[in-house]
Design a protein around this motif. Sequence first.
Motif, PDB file in Angstrom:
ATOM      1  N   PHE A   1       3.629   6.358  -4.273  1.00 33.23           N
ATOM      2  CA  PHE A   1       2.270   6.436  -4.827  1.00 33.23           C
ATOM      3  C   PHE A   1       1.384   5.463  -4.076  1.00 33.23           C
ATOM      4  CE2 PHE A   1       4.955   8.060  -8.149  1.00 33.23           C
ATOM      5  CZ  PHE A   1       4.188   9.032  -8.764  1.00 33.23           C
ATOM      6  N   SER A   2       0.068   5.652  -4.201  1.00 35.25           N
ATOM      7  CA  SER A   2      -0.902   4.733  -3.606  1.00 35.25           C
ATOM      8  C   SER A   2      -1.919   4.296  -4.654  1.00 35.25           C
ATOM      9  CB  SER A   2      -1.637   5.435  -2.454  1.00 35.25           C
ATOM     10  OG  SER A   2      -2.817   4.724  -2.124  1.00 35.25           O
ATOM     11  N   PHE A   3      -2.341   3.036  -4.558  1.00 39.78           N
ATOM     12  CA  PHE A   3      -3.398   2.520  -5.432  1.00 39.78           C
ATOM     13  C   PHE A   3      -4.577   2.043  -4.592  1.00 39.78           C
ATOM     14  CE2 PHE A   3       0.802   1.309  -7.353  1.00 39.78           C
ATOM     15  CZ  PHE A   3       0.891   2.431  -8.165  1.00 39.78           C
TER      16      PHE A   3
ATOM     17  N   ASN B   1       0.849  -1.204   0.000  1.00 36.74           N
ATOM     18  CA  ASN B   1       0.000   0.000   0.000  1.00 36.74           C
ATOM     19  C   ASN B   1       0.881   1.250   0.000  1.00 36.74           C
ATOM     20  OD1 ASN B   1       0.600   0.663   2.838  1.00 36.74           O
ATOM     21  ND2 ASN B   1      -0.642  -1.133   3.296  1.00 36.74           N
ATOM     22  N   GLY B   2       0.246   2.391  -0.095  1.00 38.82           N
ATOM     23  CA  GLY B   2       0.985   3.648  -0.181  1.00 38.82           C
ATOM     24  C   GLY B   2       1.717   3.992   1.106  1.00 38.82           C
ATOM     25  N   THR B   3       1.161   3.602   2.234  1.00 41.61           N
ATOM     26  CA  THR B   3       1.813   3.886   3.513  1.00 41.61           C
ATOM     27  C   THR B   3       3.098   3.063   3.634  1.00 41.61           C
ATOM     28  OG1 THR B   3      -0.399   4.215   4.423  1.00 41.61           O
ATOM     29  CG2 THR B   3       1.401   4.081   5.993  1.00 41.61           C
ATOM     30  N   ALA B   4       3.052   1.799   3.213  1.00 43.19           N
ATOM     31  CA  ALA B   4       4.259   0.959   3.193  1.00 43.19           C
ATOM     32  C   ALA B   4       5.281   1.553   2.223  1.00 43.19           C
ATOM     33  CB  ALA B   4       3.899  -0.472   2.785  1.00 43.19           C
TER      34      ALA B   4
ATOM     35  N   VAL C   1      -2.838  11.615   7.088  1.00 39.84           N
ATOM     36  CA  VAL C   1      -1.903  11.339   8.180  1.00 39.84           C
ATOM     37  C   VAL C   1      -0.763  10.374   7.802  1.00 39.84           C
ATOM     38  CG1 VAL C   1      -3.175   9.355   9.148  1.00 39.84           C
ATOM     39  CG2 VAL C   1      -1.878  10.871  10.682  1.00 39.84           C
ATOM     40  N   ALA C   2      -0.934   9.617   6.720  1.00 43.21           N
ATOM     41  CA  ALA C   2       0.016   8.538   6.400  1.00 43.21           C
ATOM     42  C   ALA C   2       1.496   8.968   6.377  1.00 43.21           C
ATOM     43  CB  ALA C   2      -0.365   7.871   5.073  1.00 43.21           C
ATOM     44  N   PRO C   3       1.856  10.068   5.700  1.00 47.73           N
ATOM     45  CA  PRO C   3       3.282  10.418   5.700  1.00 47.73           C
ATOM     46  C   PRO C   3       3.830  10.731   7.094  1.00 47.73           C
ATOM     47  CG  PRO C   3       1.969  12.092   4.545  1.00 47.73           C
ATOM     48  CD  PRO C   3       1.072  10.928   4.786  1.00 47.73           C
TER      49      PRO C   3
ATOM     50  N   GLU D   1       8.861  12.690  -2.396  1.00 50.99           N
ATOM     51  CA  GLU D   1       7.544  13.189  -2.802  1.00 50.99           C
ATOM     52  C   GLU D   1       6.461  12.169  -2.451  1.00 50.99           C
ATOM     53  OE1 GLU D   1       9.144  13.935  -7.085  1.00 50.99           O
ATOM     54  OE2 GLU D   1       7.260  15.023  -6.907  1.00 50.99           O
ATOM     55  N   ASP D   2       5.437  12.617  -1.745  1.00 47.34           N
ATOM     56  CA  ASP D   2       4.250  11.773  -1.582  1.00 47.34           C
ATOM     57  C   ASP D   2       3.273  12.175  -2.688  1.00 47.34           C
ATOM     58  OD1 ASP D   2       1.913  10.504  -0.980  1.00 47.34           O
ATOM     59  OD2 ASP D   2       1.963  10.945   1.168  1.00 47.34           O
ATOM     60  N   ALA D   3       3.224  11.319  -3.708  1.00 52.21           N
ATOM     61  CA  ALA D   3       2.389  11.609  -4.883  1.00 52.21           C
ATOM     62  C   ALA D   3       1.138  10.729  -4.898  1.00 52.21           C
ATOM     63  CB  ALA D   3       3.210  11.432  -6.147  1.00 52.21           C
ATOM     64  N   ALA D   4       0.748  10.230  -3.715  1.00 52.58           N
ATOM     65  CA  ALA D   4      -0.381   9.291  -3.615  1.00 52.58           C
ATOM     66  C   ALA D   4      -1.654   9.819  -4.269  1.00 52.58           C
ATOM     67  CB  ALA D   4      -0.654   8.972  -2.148  1.00 52.58           C
ATOM     68  N   GLN D   5      -1.873  11.142  -4.194  1.00 47.51           N
ATOM     69  CA  GLN D   5      -3.131  11.702  -4.704  1.00 47.51           C
ATOM     70  C   GLN D   5      -2.980  12.297  -6.093  1.00 47.51           C
ATOM     71  OE1 GLN D   5      -4.424  14.536  -1.745  1.00 47.51           O
ATOM     72  NE2 GLN D   5      -4.469  13.013  -0.109  1.00 47.51           N
ATOM     73  N   SER D   6      -1.793  12.217  -6.657  1.00 49.08           N
ATOM     74  CA  SER D   6      -1.532  13.059  -7.832  1.00 49.08           C
ATOM     75  C   SER D   6      -0.847  12.348  -8.982  1.00 49.08           C
ATOM     76  CB  SER D   6      -0.710  14.274  -7.400  1.00 49.08           C
ATOM     77  OG  SER D   6      -1.432  14.997  -6.421  1.00 49.08           O
TER      78      SER D   6
ATOM     79  N   ASN E   1      -9.721   4.696  -3.634  1.00 50.10           N
ATOM     80  CA  ASN E   1     -10.223   6.014  -4.035  1.00 50.10           C
ATOM     81  C   ASN E   1      -9.199   6.844  -4.805  1.00 50.10           C
ATOM     82  OD1 ASN E   1      -8.441   6.693  -2.036  1.00 50.10           O
ATOM     83  ND2 ASN E   1      -9.912   7.704  -0.707  1.00 50.10           N
ATOM     84  N   LYS E   2      -8.045   6.277  -5.124  1.00 47.80           N
ATOM     85  CA  LYS E   2      -6.999   7.067  -5.787  1.00 47.80           C
ATOM     86  C   LYS E   2      -7.190   7.083  -7.310  1.00 47.80           C
ATOM     87  CE  LYS E   2      -5.412   8.152  -1.879  1.00 47.80           C
ATOM     88  NZ  LYS E   2      -4.371   7.682  -1.021  1.00 47.80           N
ATOM     89  N   VAL E   3      -6.274   7.717  -8.032  1.00 43.66           N
ATOM     90  CA  VAL E   3      -6.462   7.942  -9.480  1.00 43.66           C
ATOM     91  C   VAL E   3      -6.571   6.612 -10.233  1.00 43.66           C
ATOM     92  CG1 VAL E   3      -5.515   9.026 -11.560  1.00 43.66           C
ATOM     93  CG2 VAL E   3      -5.276  10.166  -9.342  1.00 43.66           C
TER      94      VAL E   3
HETATM   95  C1  LIG Z   1      -3.841   7.585   0.316  1.00 38.68           C
HETATM   96  C2  LIG Z   1      -2.642   8.293   0.778  1.00 38.68           C
HETATM   97  C3  LIG Z   1      -1.539   7.625   1.320  1.00 38.68           C
HETATM   98  C4  LIG Z   1      -1.541   6.192   1.748  1.00 38.68           C
HETATM   99  O1  LIG Z   1      -1.903   5.298   0.843  1.00 38.68           O
HETATM  100  P1  LIG Z   1      -2.528   3.879   1.295  1.00 38.68           P
HETATM  101  O2  LIG Z   1      -2.396   3.109   0.033  1.00 38.68           O
HETATM  102  O3  LIG Z   1      -3.927   4.143   1.692  1.00 38.68           O
HETATM  103  O4  LIG Z   1      -1.688   3.337   2.391  1.00 38.68           O
HETATM  104  C5  LIG Z   1      -0.409   8.350   1.606  1.00 38.68           C
HETATM  105  N1  LIG Z   1      -0.362   9.674   1.432  1.00 38.68           N
HETATM  106  C6  LIG Z   1      -1.404  10.365   0.954  1.00 38.68           C
HETATM  107  C7  LIG Z   1      -1.269  11.826   0.780  1.00 38.68           C
HETATM  108  C8  LIG Z   1      -2.582   9.710   0.635  1.00 38.68           C
HETATM  109  O5  LIG Z   1      -3.615  10.411   0.193  1.00 38.68           O
END
Ligand SMILES: *Cc1c(COP(=O)(O)O)cnc(C)c1O
Length: 389
Positions: free
Chosen positions: A200-202, A63-66, A91-93, A176-181, A205-207
């Motif tokens: 990145f995150s998949f 996941n994106g947090t990992a 909160v993840a970062p 860079e936390d690009a999870a939303q972008s 609800n992401k892109v």
């Molecule tokens: C969704 C998200 C994450 C974490 O991604 P997960 O896949 O849900 O663990 C990290 N940073 C941001 C900014 C997010 O929106």
Amino acid sequence: MNISFIPLCEPTIHGNEWFYVKKCLDDHVISSVGGYVERFEKVFAAYLKGDHPSPLFAVACVNGTAALHVALLISGVQSNEEVLMPALTFVAPANAIRYVGAWPVFIDVELRTGQMDVEKLHDFIRKKCEIRGGRLVNRVTQRIIASILPVHILGHPVDMEPLVALAKKYHLVVIEDAAQSLGALYKNKKVGTWGDIASFSFNGNKVITTGGGGMVVTADPLLAKKARYYTTQAKDDPQEFIHHEIGYNYRLTNIQAAIGLAQMEYLNDHLTMKRRLANFYDESLIKVEGIKPFGKSLDAVSSHWLYTVVVDKDSYGMDSRELLFRLREKKIEARPLWHPLHLLKPFRSCYAHQIEVAEYLYRHSLSLPSSVGLKMEEQKRVVEAIRGC
Ligand SMILES: *Cc1c(COP(=O)(O)O)cnc(C)c1O
């Protein structure tokens, strides 16, 4: 009348997901071993690289947090060092920074775009930091600052050029936390390729989605190798099970990668749809007094992950939370932005540099339905509900 519920942001499954997952099952490649994870990584890296000359490596995670955790592990940040990040984000970062024993330092965001304010970041460094033994040190906490972690929120890029220049000047690693972008551009270069490492995150609800999943991206082959090492239990000798470091079981499975491969084929369609939704909201809400969409910067192409507006109670007649409940009554899901992180219990002891805008935007903003599959009549219903209030 029986009107349907309009969710904030739900995934769209197109067709090839079924085909690739079936192929996975038919071929008996369902764990992390097998070709789909590698293919997903290659396709993802090639997409981000575009026609830029330097190679790029992608390492898939659960996941994106990992992915953020691994990005921080390979960045070299040590326990009790600090990482500069925005106060207004998921909160993840901040959690991931604590996983490695480091501490977030919170920086305010820009009023117009909601993104990390690079001028305030510079102000913090000038006023509160000094160089000791070649390292930047926060004079307030006496801790070494190791890196900057910008988060491109809501699909819009952070102002990366001055941020990267600051990082160079003070020898800070940029994560860079690009999870939303995913798919967003800054100065014609994709978000996630500006720093040293990106994640990145998949999530659903992401892109794009793999159900759950994430990716670490870097142009440095040694860092990529290290990321792979940490995600696979830090195996130094797979036959004799020798591990020189603490590792993690963070690898994505082939079934998820198969879904991801298919989703990548539709990424450009997702971005087109999101842009269309944003344009329609822009046009429809411009005349509604007291409703102001988040701004875009000129050198940015947003991926329009979540369309977000600022609600001014005086001119609109109700505040953001009242509007939230009004929309909910009409079976429309809206959502406030995240509670500013420096005010959350686990992070109250962290240093926060003069934060005002993050608190203002938190109180007054609302994200509107932004699913790729949102139908025109549904979007009109959202606009009508906002206009009619
Ligand atoms: C969704 C998200 C994450 C974490 O991604 P997960 O896949 O849900 O663990 C990290 N940073 C941001 C900014 C997010 O929106």
